[in-house]
Design a protein around this motif. Sequence first.
Motif, mmCIF file in Angstrom:
data_model
loop_
_atom_site.group_PDB
_atom_site.id
_atom_site.type_symbol
_atom_site.label_atom_id
_atom_site.label_comp_id
_atom_site.label_asym_id
_atom_site.label_seq_id
_atom_site.Cartn_x
_atom_site.Cartn_y
_atom_site.Cartn_z
ATOM 1 N N HIS A 172 7.319 11.475 0.633
ATOM 2 C CA HIS A 172 6.299 11.497 -0.426
ATOM 3 C C HIS A 172 5.943 12.930 -0.790
ATOM 4 C CE1 HIS A 172 3.812 11.808 3.206
ATOM 5 N NE2 HIS A 172 2.798 12.224 2.472
ATOM 6 N N ASP A 223 3.792 9.309 5.975
ATOM 7 C CA ASP A 223 2.388 8.910 6.121
ATOM 8 C C ASP A 223 2.237 7.498 5.571
ATOM 9 O OD1 ASP A 223 1.850 11.425 7.107
ATOM 10 O OD2 ASP A 223 1.169 12.223 5.173
ATOM 11 N N GLU A 283 -4.660 16.936 4.450
ATOM 12 C CA GLU A 283 -4.811 15.855 3.469
ATOM 13 C C GLU A 283 -5.008 14.611 4.306
ATOM 14 O OE1 GLU A 283 -2.802 12.489 3.219
ATOM 15 O OE2 GLU A 283 -1.538 14.174 3.782
ATOM 16 N N HIS A 330 0.758 4.799 0.991
ATOM 17 C CA HIS A 330 -0.008 6.030 1.256
ATOM 18 C C HIS A 330 -0.498 6.673 -0.052
ATOM 19 C CE1 HIS A 330 -1.013 9.876 3.096
ATOM 20 N NE2 HIS A 330 -0.009 10.498 2.509
ATOM 21 N N HIS A 382 3.237 14.967 -0.720
ATOM 22 C CA HIS A 382 2.324 15.922 -0.080
ATOM 23 C C HIS A 382 3.094 17.116 0.479
ATOM 24 C CE1 HIS A 382 -1.044 12.764 0.405
ATOM 25 N NE2 HIS A 382 -1.381 13.622 -0.534
HETATM 26 ZN ZN LIG Z 1 0.698 12.508 3.049
#
Ligand SMILES: [Zn+2]
Length: 342
Positions: free
Chosen positions: A37, A117, A341, A96, A39
Motif C-alpha cells: 500500500h 498493514d 501513521e 487498511h 504509506h
Molecule cells: Zn500503512
Amino acid sequence: MAKAKPWLEPHPHGLYVRPADLWIDPSRPVERAAVTHGHADHARSGHHAVFATPETLAIMALRYGVDAAASRNAAFPYGDGFERGGVRFSFHPAGHVLGSAQIAMEYRGERIVVTGDYKRRPDPTCAPFEVVPCDIFITEATFGLPVFRHPPTEGEIAKLLAAVRAKPDRSVLVGAYALGKAQRVIAELRAAGWTAPVYIHGALEKMCQLYAVHGVDLGDLRLVGESDKAEMAGQIVLAPPSALNDRWSRRLPDPVTAMASGWMRVRQRARQRMVELPLVISDHADWDELTATIAEVNPQESWITHGSEEGLLRWCEMTQRKARALHLVGRDVEDEGGEEEA
Ligand SMILES: [Zn+2]
Ligand SMILES: [Zn+2]
C-alpha cells in the motif's frame, strides 16, 4: 540433511522472494518491488519496476511521481496477480487504506501471505480484509499489546459531532494523516449524516481528489485557504497532524484541537500534541483483531513484524502457535513529521 533455505527471506530492509528475484515493501530502491500500500514505510520511490493494485500505483504516482503507465510497472486488481520464477503472486484486500493489499505467494505447494498493514473493522473508503488461508502468515503488529483495544468508530465520530455542536463559535480542527485517515474520517462523518462542507488543509486536497476519482464520495470539501474565517465557525476542519499546532491554524476561529489516531489511546501522546479531543480511530488492527485474525487464518507458522512484535509473539507461544518475530527496520514511520501513521 541440511534444511533447504526458505524461498522468502526476511532482510532488515524488506522481504526478499528469492526464486522471483523480487522484494516486498523494500525500504530502499530495488529492481523489482511488490508494494502492499501507499504509506511511506511500505512504498518508497526509486524502484525500477513496481507491482501493486491500481489504487496503490495511482497513490505512488501522486506521491513519488512513479509512472503508472510505464510498461515495467504493473497493476493488479484484487484477486488478480502474476507469476514470476515459479512463484504465483496475488493481491487481496487488507482493509487498511484505499488500494491496500495483502500479497499471497505460492511456490512448490507452499503459500505465504504478507498482510502489510490491515484492520478488520468496516471502513467506507476501502474493501474489507479477506482471510486468505496459508502456511506462513506474515502479520503486522502495530498495536500488538493487550492495552490496545480500539473503541467502536461510531462512538468516536459521535464525540466529534458533539464537540462541533457544543461550540458553534469555534471550529474543530482534526489532525489526520493525509493518506487514509483523513478520507476515512470524512467518509465516516458523511455516514453519520454530516452533510455540511468539510474544510481541508491544502496538503490533503490531491489525495482526497484521488479517492473521489476511485469512487469514494467525500461530499462537499472546501480549502481552508479559500474560505473566510467566520464561515468556518461551527464547522469541521481537517489537516495533517503536523499542522495542528502550527501558525497555519490561526486562520481558523479559535479551533478546538482534535486528533484521529490509534495512538490517542495513550493519554500521554494526546498531551504531547496538546490535543483537547483525542479520537481513537485507527487504520490498524487492535489487539483483539490481531489475535482473532491469526486464530482465523490458523497458519502453520506466523511471522510477526512492524510494531509490538514481542507482545504478539508471547500470545502465539501461550496459545501453542509457532511464531517468530522479524526485526525489519524503518517499518514504523510515516513520512509526515516522522510520525507513525496509525
Ligand atoms: Zn500503512
Ligand atoms: Zn505501516
